[in-house]
Motif scaffolding. Structure first.
Motif, short mmCIF file in Angstrom:
data_model
loop_
_atom_site.label_atom_id
_atom_site.label_comp_id
_atom_site.label_asym_id
_atom_site.label_seq_id
_atom_site.Cartn_x
_atom_site.Cartn_y
_atom_site.Cartn_z
N ALA A 256 11.22 47.70 47.94
CA ALA A 256 11.47 49.02 48.52
C ALA A 256 11.12 49.05 50.00
O ALA A 256 11.87 49.61 50.82
CB ALA A 256 10.65 50.08 47.78
N ASN A 260 13.82 49.64 53.12
CA ASN A 260 13.63 50.78 54.02
C ASN A 260 13.57 50.32 55.48
O ASN A 260 14.12 50.98 56.37
CB ASN A 260 12.36 51.55 53.65
N GLU A 274 19.83 50.55 39.55
CA GLU A 274 18.63 50.29 38.76
C GLU A 274 18.87 49.26 37.65
O GLU A 274 18.04 48.36 37.43
CB GLU A 274 18.13 51.59 38.14
N ASP A 293 5.18 51.41 40.43
CA ASP A 293 6.63 51.22 40.51
C ASP A 293 6.89 49.76 40.88
O ASP A 293 6.44 49.29 41.92
CB ASP A 293 7.21 52.14 41.58
N LEU A 295 9.31 48.37 42.12
CA LEU A 295 10.03 48.20 43.39
C LEU A 295 9.06 48.02 44.57
O LEU A 295 9.46 47.52 45.62
CB LEU A 295 10.93 49.40 43.67
N TYR A 296 7.81 48.42 44.37
CA TYR A 296 6.81 48.32 45.43
C TYR A 296 5.81 47.19 45.20
O TYR A 296 4.95 46.96 46.05
CB TYR A 296 6.04 49.65 45.57
N LEU A 344 18.46 55.02 44.93
CA LEU A 344 18.49 54.28 43.68
C LEU A 344 19.34 55.04 42.68
O LEU A 344 19.03 56.19 42.33
CB LEU A 344 17.09 54.08 43.12
N VAL A 354 14.34 56.18 47.38
CA VAL A 354 13.26 55.18 47.31
C VAL A 354 12.64 55.14 48.71
O VAL A 354 13.18 54.52 49.62
CB VAL A 354 13.80 53.80 46.92
#
Length: 366
Positions: A256, A260, A274, A293, A295-296, A344, A354
Motif C-alpha cells: 500500500a 501510494n 483484491e 491489513d 497490504l501494509y 481497491l 487504500v
C-alpha cells in the motif's frame, strides 16, 4: 615497502600481514567495551569475525575507505546508484532469515530495483556490551553467504560498542553502490494510465514471521520470512522489458505504501483488484486476529513492477520462470484519476481507498 594497490595479494609484505591477521582470535565469549576501543581487542574482533568472513582484495587492505577503479565501473554503465539502510529487527533470528541476511538483501534490493547491478557494500555494526560473540559470528557468517549469493563484496565498515542497555543487542547499517546500465530509467515519476501493476508473490510473510517469532502470540505456523536477493529477478524482467516504468521492493509499509508513493509521484490513480492479490491464508488469519491489513505488512523479498500494459503478459511470464517470481500476479492497473489515490476493488464489487499508512503496524520488523 609499499603494498601494491593494483595487486596487493602478490606483495610479500601483504602476505605476511595476512598470515598474522588470520591468527588473531577473539578470546572473550561476550562483547565488552574494549572491543570498541580501537586497540588490540577491537582489531582481533574485526579480523576474526569480519575480515575472515568478508575477505576480498579491497577489504583486506583495511584502509579507512574502499577505493575503486572508475574505468571498470564506467564499462558497466553510465550512472551510479547509491543507497544506505539500517537494521534493528527484533528478534535477531527468525524463520527464514536473520538480521545479517536481511541487511545484505535489503541493501542489494534497494539497488536492484533501480535497475543497477549491485557491486559493493559497507557494513557498520553497533554492538551492545554483553552480546555473545558466537551470536555476532553467526550473523557475520550469514552476511557472508548472502553477499556471495547476491554477487556483491563487503569492502569497508565500522564497529562501535555501547554500554549495556544503550542498544538492543546488535544494530547493522549497510550502504551499497551499483552501476545502472545505459538506457535504463526506472522512476516513481514514470507511471502512465494503462500501465499494469505486478507483484512477484505472496504479501506479508516477513511481517507475520517476525510477529510470530517474538513469541507474543500463542500461535504455531509454518510462515517464514521471504528475505531474498531480487537482483537476478530484476535482470530477468529487464531482459524482456527494458522500459520498465517503476519498480520498488515493498518493505516497511508494504504494498500500500509503495503504490501510494507511485501514485503521488506520477499524479495518477492506481486501481487494485483484491481477488488478484496473493496472501497466504495463515497471514490473513493473523491479520484478522490482530486487526491488521496485509497490504501494509512488511516484505523483504517482494517487488512491485509497473510496466506498460502491452508488456504485462511477457513480463509476467518471465517472472514466473524465475524462482523468486514463480507466484507473480498482475494485481492492478494505473488509471488517470483520481490522481494520487490508490483504490481497491473488493471481492463484493465495491471500491475503497487504500491510504498511506499512519503510524507503524509492527515496529522493528527490519
Amino acid at each position: 615497502m609499499n603494498i601494491s594497490p593494483t595487486n596487493p595479494a602478490q606483495n610479500p609484505l601483504f602476505q605476511k600481514i595476512e598470515k598474522v591477521r588470520r591468527q588473531r582470535k577473539v578470546q572473550d565469549t561476550h562483547i565488552n567495551l574494549a572491543h570498541g576501543s580501537g586497540g588490540k581487542a577491537m582489531r582481533d574482533l574485526i579480523d576474526d569475525i569480519f575480515v575472515s568472513n568478508f575477505d576480498n582484495p579491497i577489504l583486506s587492505q583495511l584502509e579507512d575507505q574502499a577505493s575503486f577503479d572508475l574505468t571498470s565501473l564506467m564499462q558497466q554503465g553510465d550512472r551510479l546508484a547509491f543507497t544506505t539502510d539500517s537494521y534493528v529487527v527484533d528478534p535477531l533470528f527468525f524463520p527464514g532469515g536473520d538480521i545479517g541476511e536481511l541487511a545484505i538483501n535489503g541493501t542489494v534490493n534497494d539497488l536492484a530495483v533501480s535497475g543497477a547491478k549491485p557491486l559493493y557494500l559497507t557494513c557498520s555494526v553497533i554492538l551492545e556490551e554483553g552480546l555473545p560473540v558466537d551470536t555476532l559470528r553467526r550473523v557475520a557468517t550469514s552476511m557472508k553467504l548472502a553477499a556471495k549469493n547476491a554477487g556483491v563484496q563487503i569492502v569497508t565498515g565500522d564497529t562501535k560498542v555501547v554500554h549495556r542497555g544503550a542498544a538492543d543487542k546488535l544494530f547493522i547499517n549497510t550502504a551499497g553502490i551499483g552501476v545502472i546500465p545505459e538506457g535504463i530509467t526506472i522512476s516513481a515519476h514514470n507511471l502512465q494510465p494503462g500501465d499494469a501493476v505486478i507483484i512477484n508473490g505472496e504479501l506479508g510473510n516477513h511481517g507475520a514471521a517476525i510477529l510470530i517469532a517474538r513469541g507474543e502470540l500463542a500461535l504455531e505456523t509454518t510462515i517464514e520470512s521471504d528475505c531474498q536477493s531480487l537482483y537476478s529477478l530484476v535482470q530477468t524482467i529487464l531482459k524482456v522489458c527494458p522500459k520498465v516504468h517503476a519498480m520498488r521492493d515493498a518493505t516497511r509499509g508494504g504494498l500500500a505504501t509503495v503504490l501510494n508513493e507511485f501514485a503521488f509521484s506520477s499524479d495518477v490513480g492506481i486501481r487494485l483488484y483484491e481477488q488478484s492479490i496473493p496472501v497466504r491464508e495463515e497471514v490473513k488469519g493473523i491479520c484478522e486476529i490482530l486487526g491488521l491489513d496485509p497490504l501494509y505488512l512488511a516484505n523483504e523479498g517482494k517487488l512491485v513492477v509497473i510496466v506498460p500494459g502491452e508488456n504485462a503478459e511477457i513480463v509476467l511470464s518471465a517472472m514466473k520462470s524465475h524462482p523468486a517470481g514463480k507466484d507473480a500476479c498482475i494485481i492492478g492497473e494505473v488509471i488517470p484519476s483520481p490522481p494520487g489515490v490508490v483504490l481497491l476493488k473488493t471481492a463484493f464489487g465495491t471500491e475503497r481507498i487504500v491510504d498511506m499508512l499512519v503510524g507503524e503496524q509492527l515496529p522493528r520488523i527490519c
